[in-house]
Write a protein that holds these residues in place. Structure first.
Motif, short mmCIF file in Angstrom:
data_model
loop_
_atom_site.label_atom_id
_atom_site.label_comp_id
_atom_site.label_asym_id
_atom_site.label_seq_id
_atom_site.Cartn_x
_atom_site.Cartn_y
_atom_site.Cartn_z
N UNK A 614 58.13 61.84 58.78
CA UNK A 614 57.04 60.88 58.86
C UNK A 614 57.56 59.56 59.39
N UNK A 615 56.65 58.83 60.04
CA UNK A 615 56.99 57.52 60.60
C UNK A 615 55.99 56.49 60.07
N UNK A 616 56.31 55.82 58.97
CA UNK A 616 55.40 54.81 58.43
C UNK A 616 55.29 53.59 59.35
N UNK A 617 54.12 52.98 59.38
CA UNK A 617 53.92 51.73 60.10
C UNK A 617 52.79 50.96 59.45
N UNK A 618 52.73 49.66 59.70
CA UNK A 618 51.61 48.86 59.21
C UNK A 618 50.65 48.63 60.36
N UNK A 619 49.39 48.39 60.02
CA UNK A 619 48.39 48.26 61.08
C UNK A 619 47.24 47.37 60.62
N UNK A 620 46.45 46.91 61.60
CA UNK A 620 45.16 46.28 61.37
C UNK A 620 44.19 46.80 62.42
N UNK A 626 40.73 50.00 68.75
CA UNK A 626 42.17 49.76 68.92
C UNK A 626 42.78 49.26 67.62
N UNK A 627 44.11 49.27 67.59
CA UNK A 627 44.83 48.82 66.41
C UNK A 627 46.00 47.92 66.81
N UNK A 628 46.27 46.97 65.93
CA UNK A 628 47.54 46.23 65.94
C UNK A 628 48.48 47.02 65.04
N UNK A 629 49.66 47.38 65.53
CA UNK A 629 50.61 48.20 64.78
C UNK A 629 52.01 47.61 64.87
N UNK A 630 52.75 47.75 63.78
CA UNK A 630 54.17 47.40 63.79
C UNK A 630 54.96 48.61 63.28
N UNK A 631 55.84 49.11 64.14
CA UNK A 631 56.72 50.23 63.82
C UNK A 631 58.17 49.73 63.77
N UNK A 632 59.07 50.58 63.33
CA UNK A 632 60.48 50.20 63.37
C UNK A 632 60.94 50.16 64.82
N UNK A 633 62.03 49.46 65.13
CA UNK A 633 62.48 49.32 66.52
C UNK A 633 62.61 50.66 67.25
N UNK A 642 46.90 48.66 70.61
CA UNK A 642 46.51 47.65 71.60
C UNK A 642 47.77 47.17 72.30
N UNK A 643 48.02 47.70 73.49
CA UNK A 643 49.26 47.42 74.20
C UNK A 643 49.37 45.99 74.70
N UNK A 644 48.29 45.22 74.60
CA UNK A 644 48.35 43.86 75.14
C UNK A 644 49.30 42.96 74.37
N UNK A 645 49.70 43.38 73.16
CA UNK A 645 50.64 42.57 72.38
C UNK A 645 52.07 42.64 72.92
N UNK A 646 52.43 43.75 73.52
CA UNK A 646 53.82 43.92 73.94
C UNK A 646 54.20 42.92 75.02
N UNK A 647 55.38 42.36 74.87
CA UNK A 647 55.88 41.40 75.84
C UNK A 647 55.41 39.98 75.62
#
Length: 729
Positions: A614-620, A626-633, A642-647
């Motif tokens: 399993x790969x846990x992540x947090x989201x909104x 779409x979702x805002x997500x934070x995964x491990x590196x 929502x890919x617009x956050x990257x970069x």
């Protein structure tokens, strides 16, 4: 206070590298396409090709083994507070070859089995070029002829006896310093020797069953039956580990029908030369005290010569090896035994009879010398300058109230705790469980603890026949493998945040259950249970917790459960499921400390190399699905990201090249810490009021874990276990 981040501009939406396929590996990136910013992925794990080989030990089936990052033995005792970093079963040939995930700090490994039929204690190996090899050595084949020859040399004398003259310690306490009989301290009646005689020098009975014995085939075990018995013993008994209470039965074996009964020695794994007798009684006639039982000698000397101690000191046992594994004795029933009368003896026991056993620790080995013949083993315990075997007033009965082991503070002081587990109430010191075959018939197994300084209950093991004639016993549940870790997230991504790493913390535990699904087959993973418990310090945002489930083999079913904080009640849950993504909660703030559980069942079993991850992540959640997500590196987001956050801001992800959630500097946006639990963080980064900024909120993690920066700045080459060393602890 953590600021709410508004993005005024969005970059082009990219859809080429998302993770929504079953079997997607954890780290989806191409390291050759682009260098990771800062050159470090903040991983605390490494892939290791693990090769464990117990085949030389003829282990009689799959071997359960555990891998440790430090030696789990302290002063020759297994320290059960030291948790393994990996555990599993070998194949039926005793070998294991899989690529496994271990903590990155584990470069020197200690492999321990505890299998009753494997005599190697700990195998030490190192991880070299991502490979670790642990091969058990066995001397059984080389030593067996010498072992048998030593015993037969004494048999050749032809001197048989039924004398208890030198076996007074079966019924009386002895002086622990001299071995002298304490005539005023009789504990049990003198044992009866009605079954027959034994070799005077070795203790080998003359009444062992032979192929010519009546009902030999019905009362002895086939090779296939032994396999099932061995597998059950492997699940219930682990040398130098505490035996589970479920198997430590206090009630004796009860016959449900008239039957003959045989007892087979499965094995002895102790330094002692123990003696074992049996007794019986009827329902409603339970013995009330130690002198109520009439003990009949079964095995004067249970030593079979296969314990690690005998292998090391065998030349000092002077041929005192009596039995071979598989030796069997048919029990006799004496209806007039209470009056000391052998008349009416029969091999058939009446239904309702309860059969018990009594083991005298080192009963045979405590004999005194006679001329140039030495009748005791060489183990002197920790007593300096001792010239005789350790004297040990300990009896282990299978019935509650009938064991005996007085406390002796003086002996404990001299002999380093020889009687460190006194037994004033005489509780039973045997395990009783069963192997159950495909037809539902049970093979009764009795396993003894012969000492008063440990509770592994694996010193001498007997099995009973016929099958299916005793009242049902607990069947053995296979061992469980447990893996732990902690996920920590900064919820200000893509901004760098304050690096306190306490916005969303998830305590992770995985358990793998094993079963044998075909007769004589290997253990397979039949169930995986993932448990995730949430923690946080102060945070103003409403974050959700989700997992991506990677299943190389599709499970037969996935069961969702939840345990609310402050209760022990596990209830069914109905998480939102989006493909292989499970949204466990959308509001960690109001469900803090709750536990979310996914149970994966495999009806046909799988190899643990194919176990799910399993790969846990947090989201909104956001608009337009779409979702805002934070995964491990380096871990790819889901298809809803929502890919617009990257970069943007501090994020330097490169989705086109498979690089996600990366940045320059000494701190990541999130990480997974392998082989640790939440306990190490409760007095550090989690200190504070979750409803206000105080305590350790806003303080970078390296203030509480001083080795963190050395780890981060070295690219993970130093301080690999930094998270196990909080400040002032």
């Amino acid at each position: 206070m953590k600021k709410v981040l508004f993005l005024s501009a969005a970059i082009l939406l990219l859809t080429g590298c998302v993770s929504d396929d079953i079997g997607q590996p954890n780290n989806v990136y191409n390291p050759n396409a682009k260098v990771i910013p800062g050159g470090f992925d903040y991983s605390t794990t490494s892939k290791v090709n693990l090769n464990v080989d117990y085949s030389a030990c003829t282990p009689m089936g799959s071997v359960f083994f555990s891998v440790y990052s430090e030696n789990p033995f302290k002063d020759d005792e297994l320290d059960e507070s030291i948790e393994p970093i990996f555990s599993s079963y070998t194949d039926i040939d005793g070998t294991y070859k899989q690529t496994v995930t271990l903590p990155a700090y584990a470069t020197e490994l200690y492999v321990y089995s505890g299998n009753f039929f494997v005599t190697n204690d700990v195998i030490t190996t190192k991880v070299v070029d991502r490979t670790a090899v642990a091969v058990a050595k066995n001397t059984d084949v080389a030593e067996a002829p010498a072992r048998r020859a030593a015993r037969r040399s004494s048999e050749a004398s032809g001197e048989l006896t039924q004398s208890l003259e030198t076996l007074y310690q079966l019924s009386y306490e002895v002086d622990w310093k001299t071995g002298e009989k304490q005539a005023d301290k009789q504990v049990y009646k003198e044992w009866k020797t009605w079954l027959g005689s034994w070799d005077r020098l070795s203790g080998r009975p003359s009444y062992l069953m032979t192929p010519e014995s009546t009902h030999y085939n019905e009362l002895t075990f086939t090779a296939e039956e032994k396999k099932g018995i061995y597998q059950s013993i492997t699940g219930a008994i682990t040398r130098k580990e505490t035996c589970p209470m479920i198997y430590r039965q206090s009630s004796d074996l009860v016959l449900t029908e008239n039957s003959e009964v045989s007892v087979t020695l499965i094995g002895s794994n102790t330094c002692w030369n123990n003696s074992i007798g049996y007794y019986y009684y009827q329902e409603g006639q339970e013995p009330q005290n130690l002198m109520d039982i009439n003990v009949i000698m079964l095995f004067p000397n249970t030593q079979d010569g296969f314990s690690e101690f005998v292998k090391k000191k065998g030349n000092r046992f002077y041929g005192n090896i009596a039995l071979d594994r598989g030796d069997a004795v048919k029990l006799m029933y004496y209806p007039n035994i209470a009056s000391g009368d052998m008349s009416g003896a029969t091999a058939e026991f009446p239904a309702g009879t309860k059969i018990g056993f009594l083991l005298k620790s080192n009963g045979w080995g405590m004999q005194q010398s006679q001329g140039d013949k030495v009748f005791y083993n060489c183990y002197t315990g920790e007593i300096k300058n001792a010239t005789m075997s350790r004297q040990y007033n300990c009896w282990s009965a299978s019935t509650d109230g009938l064991s005996y082991c007085p406390s002796n503070a003086e002996q404990n002081k001299t002999d380093k705790g020889a009687v460190s587990i006194p037994n004033p109430d005489g509780v039973a010191r045997t395990a009783k469980f069963a192997y159950q075959n495909e037809q539902g018939q049970q093979y009764a197994i009795v396993s003894f603890e012969d000492a008063a300084n440990d509770e592994d209950y694996g010193d001498v093991i007997l099995a009973m026949k016929p099958v299916g004639v005793f009242k049902m016993l607990p069947t053995v549940k296979p061992r469980v493998s447990t893996f732990t870790g902690v996920y920590a997230f900064e919820d200000m991504w893509p901004a760098k945040g304050d690096y306190d790493m306490n916005d969303a913390i998830v305590d992770y535990k995985e358990e793998r259950e094993f079963s044998v699904l075909e007769y004589g087959g290997a253990y397979k993973v039949t169930k995986q249970t993932f448990s995730l418990t949430t923690y946080r310090n102060y945070v103003s945002r409403k974050n959700g917790l989700a997992v991506t489930l990677d299943t190389p083999v599709k499970p037969s079913r996935v069961t969702m459960k939840k345990m609310v904080h402050g209760t022990d009640l596990m209830v069914d849950a109905n998480f939102t499921v989006d493909g292989n993504v499970y949204l466990l909660t959308d509001d960690m703030i109001n469900e803090i400390n709750d536990t979310y559980i996914l149970e994966l069942t495999y009806d046909t079993g799988i190899n643990d190399g194919k176990a799910a991850k399993i790969k846990p992540f947090i989201y909104r959640d956001e608009e337009d699905g779409k979702r805002w997500e934070v995964h491990i590196p380096l871990e790819a987001p889901t298809a809803k990201m929502n890919f617009s956050y990257f970069g943007t801001y501090d994020d330097e992800s490169d989705p086109e090249n498979g690089l996600f959630y990366v940045r320059r500097g000494n701190y990541p946006f999130s990480f997974f810490l392998s082989n640790v639990t939440i306990d190490v963080f409760k007095n550090t980064i989690l200190v504070g009021d979750m409803k206000k900024i105080d305590g350790n909120e806003g303080k970078p993690i390296d203030e509480f874990f001083p080795e963190f920066l050395g780890w981060s700045q070295s690219g993970g080459n130093k301080n690999k276990d930094w998270y196990k060393h909080p400040v002032n602890q």
